[in-house]
Design a protein around this motif. Structure first.
Motif, PDB file in Angstrom:
ATOM      1  N   ASP A  59      49.729  11.086   6.120  1.00 31.99           N
ATOM      2  CA  ASP A  59      48.470  10.723   6.788  1.00 31.99           C
ATOM      3  C   ASP A  59      47.329  10.635   5.784  1.00 31.99           C
ATOM      4  O   ASP A  59      46.511   9.712   5.835  1.00 31.99           O
TER       5      ASP A  59
ATOM      6  N   LEU B 161      51.502  16.177   6.834  1.00 31.33           N
ATOM      7  CA  LEU B 161      50.134  15.668   6.690  1.00 31.33           C
ATOM      8  C   LEU B 161      49.918  14.789   5.461  1.00 31.33           C
ATOM      9  O   LEU B 161      48.997  13.979   5.449  1.00 31.33           O
TER      10      LEU B 161
ATOM     11  N   ASP C 284      43.514  13.014  12.770  1.00 27.32           N
ATOM     12  CA  ASP C 284      44.553  13.681  13.541  1.00 27.32           C
ATOM     13  C   ASP C 284      43.930  14.720  14.460  1.00 27.32           C
ATOM     14  O   ASP C 284      42.972  15.399  14.078  1.00 27.32           O
TER      15      ASP C 284
END
Length: 168
Positions: A158, A155, A58
């Motif tokens: 991810d 997050l 990211d």
């Protein structure tokens, strides 16, 4: 008879000394070192038997140090803008994640699923957050000591999706 007793006293003390030294040596080998070892990359194959092969890519993430605790627990450091720090720990399934190092009381607990992977999410609004999951024979813990609203939940998916670890 007295002469034999005098001979056996030092021999007995010698045997006890050898046993004590052997016990101390075995205890020292099994005792955790307490200090992590820093690695350049996320390949912990030689000491721990695993390699963290992929991590989230990211734009807001910056990588920090790669540490190995007690030759079996990896700790990877991450930063997110504007300076939030969080840690990812990885170990073989059912290993010691050393969660006692972090906050252990949370106000909220939720269970979520992502691609059939169960994620336990613990948080204290205005405090810390912790996400726990298992995937492909490894346990993971993602810890946020402090965070801004939405950062951990944004997050975690991810990390669950993009973090992969393989046995060496």
């Amino acid at each position: 008879m007295r002469m034999q007793a005098i001979f056996f006293v030092p021999l007995g003390l010698g045997v006890l000394l050898v046993i004590a030294l052997l016990a101390a040596y075995i205890w020292a080998l099994r005792r955790p070192s307490g200090e992590p070892v820093e690695y350049e990359a996320t390949d912990f194959s030689a000491p721990a038997g695993f390699n963290v092969t992929t991590l989230p890519q990211d734009d807001i993430l910056t990588r920090g140090r790669n540490l190995l605790w007690d030759s079996r627990l990896a700790e990877l450091e991450f930063f997110a803008e504007p300076g939030w720090k969080f840690l990812l720990r990885v170990c073989a399934a059912k290993g010691d994640m050393k969660l006692e190092d972090w906050n252990t009381s949370y106000d909220q607990r939720t269970i979520q699923y992502y691609d059939r992977i169960r994620i336990t999410f613990l948080q204290s609004p205005g405090g810390s957050a912790l996400a726990l999951w298992s995937k492909s024979g490894f346990d993971y813990a993602l810890y946020f000591e402090n965070y801004e609203m939405g950062l951990p939940t944004g997050l975690v998916d991810d990390f669950v999706r993009e973090t992969n670890t393989v046995a060496a």
